[in-house]
Design a protein around this motif. Structure first.
Motif, PDB file in Angstrom:
ATOM      1  N   SER A 108       0.860  -1.182   0.000  1.00 49.89           N
ATOM      2  CA  SER A 108       0.000   0.000   0.000  1.00 49.89           C
ATOM      3  C   SER A 108       0.891   1.225   0.000  1.00 49.89           C
ATOM      4  O   SER A 108       2.117   1.133   0.090  1.00 49.89           O
ATOM      5  CB  SER A 108      -0.907   0.019   1.238  1.00 49.89           C
ATOM      6  OG  SER A 108      -0.125   0.084   2.418  1.00 49.89           O
ATOM      7  N   ARG A 109       0.270   2.378  -0.078  1.00 46.51           N
ATOM      8  CA  ARG A 109       1.026   3.619  -0.001  1.00 46.51           C
ATOM      9  C   ARG A 109       1.663   3.774   1.384  1.00 46.51           C
ATOM     10  O   ARG A 109       2.740   4.342   1.515  1.00 46.51           O
ATOM     11  CB  ARG A 109       0.119   4.811  -0.303  1.00 46.51           C
ATOM     12  CG  ARG A 109       0.850   6.139  -0.232  1.00 46.51           C
ATOM     13  CD  ARG A 109       0.032   7.290  -0.772  1.00 46.51           C
ATOM     14  NE  ARG A 109       0.743   8.548  -0.636  1.00 46.51           N
ATOM     15  CZ  ARG A 109       1.715   8.943  -1.439  1.00 46.51           C
ATOM     16  NH1 ARG A 109       2.076   8.173  -2.447  1.00 46.51           N
ATOM     17  NH2 ARG A 109       2.315  10.096  -1.262  1.00 46.51           N
ATOM     18  N   THR A 110       1.003   3.257   2.404  1.00 47.13           N
ATOM     19  CA  THR A 110       1.554   3.328   3.752  1.00 47.13           C
ATOM     20  C   THR A 110       2.877   2.572   3.836  1.00 47.13           C
ATOM     21  O   THR A 110       3.814   2.999   4.515  1.00 47.13           O
ATOM     22  CB  THR A 110       0.558   2.752   4.769  1.00 47.13           C
ATOM     23  OG1 THR A 110      -0.691   3.405   4.622  1.00 47.13           O
ATOM     24  CG2 THR A 110       1.057   2.954   6.191  1.00 47.13           C
ATOM     25  N   ASN A 142       5.015   2.240   1.377  1.00 49.08           N
ATOM     26  CA  ASN A 142       6.009   3.086   0.728  1.00 49.08           C
ATOM     27  C   ASN A 142       6.540   4.135   1.702  1.00 49.08           C
ATOM     28  O   ASN A 142       7.751   4.386   1.776  1.00 49.08           O
ATOM     29  CB  ASN A 142       5.395   3.788  -0.490  1.00 49.08           C
ATOM     30  CG  ASN A 142       4.813   2.800  -1.481  1.00 49.08           C
ATOM     31  OD1 ASN A 142       5.186   1.629  -1.506  1.00 49.08           O
ATOM     32  ND2 ASN A 142       3.901   3.276  -2.303  1.00 49.08           N
ATOM     33  N   ASP A 189       5.045   5.699  -6.046  1.00 52.94           N
ATOM     34  CA  ASP A 189       3.805   5.110  -6.549  1.00 52.94           C
ATOM     35  C   ASP A 189       3.600   5.360  -8.039  1.00 52.94           C
ATOM     36  O   ASP A 189       2.788   4.679  -8.684  1.00 52.94           O
ATOM     37  CB  ASP A 189       2.597   5.690  -5.806  1.00 52.94           C
ATOM     38  CG  ASP A 189       2.623   5.350  -4.329  1.00 52.94           C
ATOM     39  OD1 ASP A 189       3.239   4.337  -3.981  1.00 52.94           O
ATOM     40  OD2 ASP A 189       2.039   6.107  -3.541  1.00 52.94           O
ATOM     41  N   GLY A 229       6.160   0.857  -6.123  1.00 52.35           N
ATOM     42  CA  GLY A 229       5.244   1.236  -5.067  1.00 52.35           C
ATOM     43  C   GLY A 229       3.842   0.709  -5.341  1.00 52.35           C
ATOM     44  O   GLY A 229       3.573   0.092  -6.373  1.00 52.35           O
ATOM     45  N   GLU A 230       2.972   0.940  -4.393  1.00 54.42           N
ATOM     46  CA  GLU A 230       1.573   0.534  -4.527  1.00 54.42           C
ATOM     47  C   GLU A 230       0.701   1.775  -4.379  1.00 54.42           C
ATOM     48  O   GLU A 230       0.969   2.615  -3.526  1.00 54.42           O
ATOM     49  CB  GLU A 230       1.186  -0.477  -3.434  1.00 54.42           C
ATOM     50  CG  GLU A 230       2.147  -1.643  -3.304  1.00 54.42           C
ATOM     51  CD  GLU A 230       1.907  -2.719  -4.333  1.00 54.42           C
ATOM     52  OE1 GLU A 230       0.902  -2.601  -5.055  1.00 54.42           O
ATOM     53  OE2 GLU A 230       2.711  -3.663  -4.415  1.00 54.42           O
ATOM     54  N   ARG A 231      -0.323   1.880  -5.183  1.00 56.69           N
ATOM     55  CA  ARG A 231      -1.227   3.013  -5.044  1.00 56.69           C
ATOM     56  C   ARG A 231      -2.672   2.556  -5.224  1.00 56.69           C
ATOM     57  O   ARG A 231      -2.946   1.559  -5.897  1.00 56.69           O
ATOM     58  CB  ARG A 231      -0.896   4.111  -6.053  1.00 56.69           C
ATOM     59  CG  ARG A 231      -1.170   3.774  -7.512  1.00 56.69           C
ATOM     60  CD  ARG A 231      -0.789   4.952  -8.400  1.00 56.69           C
ATOM     61  NE  ARG A 231      -1.168   4.744  -9.779  1.00 56.69           N
ATOM     62  CZ  ARG A 231      -0.401   4.179 -10.686  1.00 56.69           C
ATOM     63  NH1 ARG A 231       0.793   3.742 -10.335  1.00 56.69           N
ATOM     64  NH2 ARG A 231      -0.815   4.033 -11.930  1.00 56.69           N
ATOM     65  N   THR A 268      -5.644  -1.844  -5.787  1.00 56.94           N
ATOM     66  CA  THR A 268      -4.209  -1.637  -5.675  1.00 56.94           C
ATOM     67  C   THR A 268      -3.555  -1.883  -7.019  1.00 56.94           C
ATOM     68  O   THR A 268      -3.765  -2.934  -7.644  1.00 56.94           O
ATOM     69  CB  THR A 268      -3.602  -2.579  -4.623  1.00 56.94           C
ATOM     70  OG1 THR A 268      -4.223  -2.307  -3.359  1.00 56.94           O
ATOM     71  CG2 THR A 268      -2.105  -2.370  -4.509  1.00 56.94           C
TER      72      THR A 268
END
Length: 452
Positions: free
Chosen positions: A32-34, A36, A272, A420-422, A438
């Protein structure tokens, strides 16, 4: 000798802490963004810690009665605070779900002995009685390389045994049947003996993501060779050649720590969206540029011409590669391999670490020390300092390390995409509601599935 032994204990602490930390982050934060932000924040600890340590260390060394001993008291206090913080904040470990918890002591001995001998030779080869021609230097280097090769062969052998055990059990055992026989236990538990433990490191891990896992390790190694060599020789240039005090030297390196923090904030913001190729190339090119500036530095010019821009861009490679690199290996490694992948990444950076000039140093610094000795009219033990050309020769070598890392990234990471993941919001026609999905790099996911 005392410092060498204590440095060994210090290395044990880093070897235990950093891979475990990466494993904790990978498990605590799902893609997730967290995650990253978590990995980038972890990477930001390096420039922040270096800024605090070098600044306070320089002041304590110059201004206190105890001189160079004072920073060690500071380190002791900070480390104790980390211990208390860890005890308070870390969740208890979950029980291991691995079916076979035996330790590969043979592999542990082979890789430890091999790496110790190689690093010892790199550190001592230049100051041995006959230099690199000293018989015991040659013998230990050959022995170290052979032990590492034997380790890789041994790990490949154990991995094949484990895979064979897994597939044979899956094929032979009827559906729903659970045998109590030792030979029928799953995944690497058949024929239990001290000669058939699970491998410490699956050799196939290096082939993940179409071999890019191994390339990322090589990029990390070369980047740290370049960055740490620049850092080492820049400090010597300021203190020994220019004659600056510890505090004056720290002030000239201070922009490096500020730009390091900014770099990690940027990585968290763009990882991301920006392909990992761009992050790595920008980073390695920045570190290479710092070495280039010091390779052509003119001592008669102002600090702002070479020293300041060099300090600003030097750390870009270390921060960009560490943050994006750890995210990359976390993506291609399995959940139970997170700490192992982090340990391998940390090993690549640690092998390129530096030590005092009288001991040569590890890999990058040691190799460049040979270059500077060829350029210097006198040795380190002479009252006359090496000429400017020696410092410049070392920086040219650091520049070459960085350029090679850049070339590897351009060749092998084209088309990889983001690491990254977004979250992307889309409209679901069936439920008539918005939903989040995601998004990650298809190339990495496909490569991971193929390797598994």
């Amino acid at each position: 000798m005392t410092l060498d032994i204590l440095r060994g204990f210090q290395g044990i602490g880093a070897a235990a802490t950093i891979p475990a930390s990466l494993g904790i982050l990978a498990h605590a934060f799902p893609p997730s963004r967290t995650r990253n932000v978590a990995f980038s924040t972890f990477a930001a600890g390096a420039p922040l810690g270096a800024a605090l340590g070098m600044a306070l260390g320089g002041v304590l060394t110059q201004e206190t009665v105890m001189s160079w001993r004072s920073p060690f008291y500071l380190e002791t206090g900070l480390t104790f605070l980390c211990l208390i913080g860890g005890l308070i904040s870390f969740d208890p470990d979950q029980p291991s779900t691995e079916p076979d918890k035996r330790v590969d002591w043979i592999g542990a001995f082979l890789v430890t002995a091999g790496l110790v001998l190689i690093v010892f030779v790199l550190g001592q080869g230049e100051i041995a009685p006959e230099g690199w021609k000293t018989p015991y230097i040659i013998a230990l280097l050959i022995t170290g390389v052979l032990l590492v090769i034997l380790f890789l062969l041994w790990q490949s052998h154990l991995e094949q045994l484990q895979d064979h055990s897994l597939f044979s059990n899956l094929d032979d055992e009827p559906k729903g049947y659970h045998s109590n026989r030792e030979a029928d236990k799953p995944a690497g538990t058949s024929a239990r003996s001290w000669l058939t433990p699970p491998p410490l490191m699956k050799v196939s891990l290096w082939r993940r993501a179409k071999g890019r896992f191994a390339i990322m390790m090589a990029i990390a190694f070369l980047t740290w060779c370049s960055f740490l060599s620049w850092n080492f020789w820049a400090q010597l240039y300021y203190q020994d050649y220019m004659g600056y005090s510890p505090v004056q030297t720290v002030l000239r390196l201070l922009p490096m720590f500020v730009s390091g923090v900014i770099c990690n904030i940027l990585v968290a913001a763009v990882v991301d969206y920006a392909p990992v190729l761009y992050l790595i190339v920008i980073g390695t090119a920045g570190t290479s540029l710092a070495s280039l500036l010091f390779a052509v530095i003119n001592p008669n010019t102002v600090y702002w011409a070479f020293g300041f821009p060099g300090a600003v861009v030097a750390v870009i490679g270390a921060d960009f590669v560490f943050a994006s690199g750890t995210l990359f290996i976390a993506k291609v490694a399995e959940p139970h391999e997170q700490s192992l992948a982090g340990a391998l990444f940390q090993t690549m950076t640690q092998v390129s670490r530096l030590s005092p000039p009288s001991h040569g140093g590890s890999t990058g610094v040691a190799l460049l020390n040979v270059v500077t000795r060829q350029q210097a009219a006198t040795g380190w033990g002479s009252e006359t300092l090496p000429p400017l050309e020696s410092y410049q020769a070392a920086q040219w070598g650091a520049f070459a390390f960085g350029v090679l890392a850049t070339l590897l990234a351009i060749i092998f990471f084209r088309g990889v995409g983001v690491v990254g993941e977004r979250k992307v919001t889309a409209y679901d026609d069936d439920s008539k509601q918005e939903k989040s999905t995601t998004v990650s790099s298809p190339d990495l996911e496909d490569s991971k599935q193929i390797s598994n």
